[in-house]
Design an enzyme around this catalytic site. Structure first.
Site, PDB file in Angstrom:
ATOM      1  N   HIS A   1      19.479  70.010  15.464  1.00  0.00           N
ATOM      2  CA  HIS A   1      19.970  70.239  14.106  1.00  0.00           C
ATOM      3  C   HIS A   1      19.026  69.522  13.149  1.00  0.00           C
ATOM      4  CE1 HIS A   1      22.176  70.336  10.471  1.00  0.00           C
ATOM      5  NE2 HIS A   1      22.491  69.059  10.513  1.00  0.00           N
TER       6      HIS A   1
ATOM      7  N   GLU B   1      30.247  75.692   6.832  1.00  0.00           N
ATOM      8  CA  GLU B   1      30.907  74.621   6.099  1.00  0.00           C
ATOM      9  C   GLU B   1      30.807  74.886   4.597  1.00  0.00           C
ATOM     10  OE1 GLU B   1      28.686  70.775   5.488  1.00  0.00           O
ATOM     11  OE2 GLU B   1      27.863  71.321   7.436  1.00  0.00           O
TER      12      GLU B   1
ATOM     13  N   CYS C   1      28.066  70.723  10.466  1.00  0.00           N
ATOM     14  CA  CYS C   1      26.952  71.540  10.940  1.00  0.00           C
ATOM     15  C   CYS C   1      27.060  71.911  12.426  1.00  0.00           C
ATOM     16  CB  CYS C   1      25.624  70.811  10.703  1.00  0.00           C
ATOM     17  SG  CYS C   1      25.331  70.418   8.961  1.00  0.00           S
TER      18      CYS C   1
END
Length: 414
Positions: free
Chosen positions: A233, A79, A111
């Site tokens: 994450h 990103e 993400c």
């Protein structure tokens, strides 16, 4: 036939800012960072480092000894894109000397996109088991100075070779999915730093986790008791702790203490590197495999991948016997330890470093000690070099003022 990760490696940046230094500069107690968000340091790129150089550095050891003609796809997740048209992976493809008979695509969804790339890679290999796919996730997490996101910045890349010989991790077929149109984190084209609604982002992260888990179970996935470890994450490590406790309560199968134990080793590297966006969950996997004392062969690992905006996926994989033979534990620990510490004034200069929105021509003196560097931007073209040997400035305070050093390079303007 098993499918999954045959080989995996990561890379990070040249410099590191201790969060104790940042805390002192902004006048807050360091515990707000060390305990509150669970972070200790953050990687900071040198001016001649970007997502391409870190990606190539991460991928290079994965390709050692490989028949490069078998790699017919490169999927680059990020990103922190450097061009609205050309995939960053095309630069990496050239730097690594991959066969021209290859497709290269860049994927974007905050993400999450590295997980999309991994699942797409598995599907491609299922169709042609003799072929392999190189999956790369590379990002530089940047927020405005003095913002709530500033202490969660970081930089890093992960490269994974996906094949029908998953010597590290076999990916299971079941996945739980969730998409919701929310504005918790975003970066418009005219900004080089992200915008984030922190409290709201945590809330929708947890909503996505519960929804993805419920869908995973409906798709025939295992109950939580069947998992031995879990990777999340990690924008910051305390969020992963909160997330797994949330999942434990939602499923009703684990206590907080059991939940914390399942993710403990996945936090080690991220705590030192900071947020790496698309690479974060898979740096967590490497952290687990390289820091767990017990043999994880045959253990089932769960993964929760979240990308703001938002898309989430929950799935599982089984660690393969002999996985330790594929690890580069000493190399990865050295990558973290070799970073040169910078002071707050140097960090401030690096944060203000020209980026893709500034335009103009720029020449970058060698600062990175990695094997690849961004040499210049000329005529709106990025010029990369393969560096045989770099002698970097001895003093990190010389950042931005170093003399040009002798290199053995091969430049490319693609």
């Amino acid at each position: 036939m098993q499918l999954g990760i045959e080989n995996i490696s990561f890379a990070t940046s040249e410099y590191v800012l201790p969060l104790a230094t940042l805390a002192d500069a902004v006048g807050v107690e360091v515990g707000k960072f060390h305990i509150g968000i669970g972070q200790e340091n953050m990687s900071v790129p040198a001016p001649d480092e970007d997502i391409v150089t870190m990606a190539a550095t991460a991928a290079q050891p994965v390709l050692e000894g490989q028949d490069l003609s078998a790699i017919r796809t490169v999927l680059f997740a990020t990103e922190s894109g450097i061009d609205q048209s050309k995939a960053a992976g095309v630069y990496v493809h050239h730097l690594l000397g991959l066969d021209q008979r290859c497709r290269v695509v860049e994927l974007k969804q905050a993400c999450y996109s590295a997980t999309a790339a991994l699942q797409m890679a598995v599907a491609l290999v299922a169709r042609r088991p003799e072929q392999k796919v190189l999956v790369i996730a590379s990002d530089v997490a940047r927020y405005d100075r003095d913002s709530s996101g500033e202490p969660t910045q970081g930089a890093g890349a992960v490269a994974m070779l996906v094949s029908s010989n998953p010597a590290v991790l076999a990916i299971e077929a079941e996945s739980g999915l969730h998409t919701a149109d929310v504005m918790d984190f975003w970066r418009p084209n005219y900004r080089s730093t992200a915008l984030v609604d922190g409290k709201y982002s945590v809330s929708v992260y947890m909503d996505a986790l519960r929804a993805a888990w419920d869908d995973y179970r409906e798709q025939g996935g295992h109950d939580l008791a069947a998992f031995d470890r879990f990777c999340y994450h990690q924008p910051f490590t305390r969020l992963a702790v909160k997330a797994h406790r949330t999942l434990a309560k939602h499923s009703g199968e684990l206590t907080d203490e059991q939940a914390d134990e399942q993710i403990a080793n996945t936090l080690d590297y991220n705590r030192q590197i900071g947020n790496t966006y698309t690479a974060s969950v898979y740096i967590g996997l490497l952290s687990l495999l390289e820091n767990a004392e017990e043999d994880l062969s045959g253990k089932r690992v769960g993964f929760f991948s979240y990308g703001s905006g938002s898309v989430a996926e929950l799935f599982g994989g089984v660690v393969q016997p002999g996985y330790r033979e594929m690890l580069r534990t000493a190399r990865h620990r050295e990558q973290i330890q070799r970073r040169r510490e910078i002071d707050h004034a140097t960090y401030t200069r690096l944060h203000a470093h020209p980026d893709g929105l500034v335009g103009g021509d720029h020449e970058f003196t060698p600062e990175t000690t990695a094997p690849f560097r961004l040499a210049a931007i000329r005529g709106h073209k990025r010029i990369y070099e393969t560096v045989a040997q770099v002698s970097a400035p001895a003093d990190a305070s010389e950042v931005g003022a170093s003399e040009t050093v002798a290199t053995d390079t091969a430049a490319t303007s693609l």
